[in-house]
Design a protein around this motif. Structure first.
Motif, PDB file in Angstrom:
ATOM      1  N   THR A  30      66.039  23.425 -32.175  1.00 57.49           N
ATOM      2  CA  THR A  30      65.863  23.409 -30.719  1.00 57.49           C
ATOM      3  C   THR A  30      64.578  22.673 -30.347  1.00 57.49           C
ATOM      4  OG1 THR A  30      67.060  25.497 -30.496  1.00 57.49           O
ATOM      5  CG2 THR A  30      65.651  24.852 -28.653  1.00 57.49           C
ATOM      6  N   ASN A  71      67.854  18.769 -19.517  1.00 52.20           N
ATOM      7  CA  ASN A  71      68.851  19.818 -19.717  1.00 52.20           C
ATOM      8  C   ASN A  71      69.533  19.628 -21.057  1.00 52.20           C
ATOM      9  OD1 ASN A  71      68.484  21.113 -17.233  1.00 52.20           O
ATOM     10  ND2 ASN A  71      69.863  19.682 -16.199  1.00 52.20           N
ATOM     11  N   ASP A 122      72.692  20.108 -23.527  1.00 47.67           N
ATOM     12  CA  ASP A 122      74.132  20.230 -23.432  1.00 47.67           C
ATOM     13  C   ASP A 122      74.551  21.676 -23.708  1.00 47.67           C
ATOM     14  OD1 ASP A 122      76.950  18.826 -23.669  1.00 47.67           O
ATOM     15  OD2 ASP A 122      76.761  20.151 -25.417  1.00 47.67           O
ATOM     16  N   LYS A 123      75.524  22.179 -22.959  1.00 54.19           N
ATOM     17  CA  LYS A 123      75.960  23.581 -23.061  1.00 54.19           C
ATOM     18  C   LYS A 123      76.432  23.934 -24.473  1.00 54.19           C
ATOM     19  CE  LYS A 123      79.488  26.717 -21.355  1.00 54.19           C
ATOM     20  NZ  LYS A 123      80.707  26.842 -20.568  1.00 54.19           N
ATOM     21  N   ASP A 124      77.233  23.087 -25.107  1.00 54.08           N
ATOM     22  CA  ASP A 124      77.747  23.386 -26.442  1.00 54.08           C
ATOM     23  C   ASP A 124      76.637  23.386 -27.488  1.00 54.08           C
ATOM     24  OD1 ASP A 124      80.341  23.640 -25.461  1.00 54.08           O
ATOM     25  OD2 ASP A 124      80.811  21.533 -25.806  1.00 54.08           O
ATOM     26  N   ALA A 163      73.426  24.073 -26.843  1.00 52.89           N
ATOM     27  CA  ALA A 163      72.631  25.270 -26.561  1.00 52.89           C
ATOM     28  C   ALA A 163      73.328  26.533 -27.064  1.00 52.89           C
ATOM     29  CB  ALA A 163      72.356  25.378 -25.062  1.00 52.89           C
ATOM     30  N   THR A 164      74.635  26.610 -26.893  1.00 54.01           N
ATOM     31  CA  THR A 164      75.391  27.780 -27.350  1.00 54.01           C
ATOM     32  C   THR A 164      75.315  27.920 -28.863  1.00 54.01           C
ATOM     33  OG1 THR A 164      76.884  27.632 -25.456  1.00 54.01           O
ATOM     34  CG2 THR A 164      77.673  28.876 -27.368  1.00 54.01           C
ATOM     35  N   THR A 167      73.325  30.949 -30.792  1.00 56.62           N
ATOM     36  CA  THR A 167      74.071  31.757 -31.764  1.00 56.62           C
ATOM     37  C   THR A 167      73.270  31.928 -33.047  1.00 56.62           C
ATOM     38  OG1 THR A 167      76.189  31.031 -30.846  1.00 56.62           O
ATOM     39  CG2 THR A 167      76.215  31.912 -33.099  1.00 56.62           C
TER      40      THR A 167
END
Length: 197
Positions: free
Chosen positions: A158, A170, A172-174, A176-177, A181
């Motif tokens: 990260t 920002n 990306d959502k995937d 970050a997920t 996790t």
């Protein structure tokens, strides 16, 4: 571990998103906890897709060569020289592995690399290698990045992504997920002593 696999998924998705044409190799059994991240869409179980595919033709038969991107296809055009070219004139073979950079995640030594990388000597011959570990640094890569203060490899990845794209961008959502996790798994839902602000 869940952390290492989640970090690999997040990093692969990020690098693909910035057009770096990444191939993630993992041939082991994926934990059920990661199935929602669809690891089968990220991981390859072999290195065969990393080798050059070679088309050979006697140079006396070719006047020029060019290629063109058409939709999902790369079309190769060979202009013949005083002859006609047929399939019998072409030879097909595989060349070397075409790898520029190898990012290993949580690998203590070269012997601990994924079994799918059994050809790792040939793969890594010309590639720069980086190993990212939380605890003890590995002993095989040109660059060993270890941070015992990090909660997880996912946390380290990260920070790497923020360093590349800027901390204000920002994520990306995937991506970050996947990374969340890994952090949640490594910190046991933010409850163990690896948890930090």
């Amino acid at each position: 571990s869940v952390d290492e696999l989640a970090a690999a998924i997040g990093l692969t998705l990020f690098l693909d998103g910035i057009q770096k044409h990444t191939t993630a190799i993992y041939s082991g059994q994926t934990p059920d906890a990661l199935q929602f991240l669809q690891p089968e869409g990220t991981f390859e179980s072999s290195t065969e897709g990393l080798r050059d595919f070679i088309i050979a033709l006697n140079r006396d038969k070719a006047d020029s060569l060019r290629y063109k991107l058409e939709g999902d296809f790369v079309r190769v055009y060979i202009t013949p020289y005083k002859t006609q070219i047929s399939e019998e004139d072409l030879e097909f073979s595989y060349g070397d592995y075409n790898v520029n950079l190898v990012l290993a995640i949580g690998v203590p030594s070269a012997g601990d690399l994924d079994a799918a990388l059994s050809e790792h000597g040939r793969i890594m011959h010309d590639a720069t290698t980086v190993d990212i570990t939380v605890d003890v640094p590995g002993k095989f890569a040109e660059i060993e990045w270890s941070n015992p203060d990090a909660s997880s490899v996912s946390e380290m990845v990260t920070k790497l992504i923020f360093a590349v794209q800027g901390s204000e961008a920002n994520m990306d959502k995937d991506v970050a997920t996947a990374l969340l996790t890994g952090i949640v798994a490594a910190t046991r839902r933010f409850s163990n002593d690896k948890t930090n602000s």
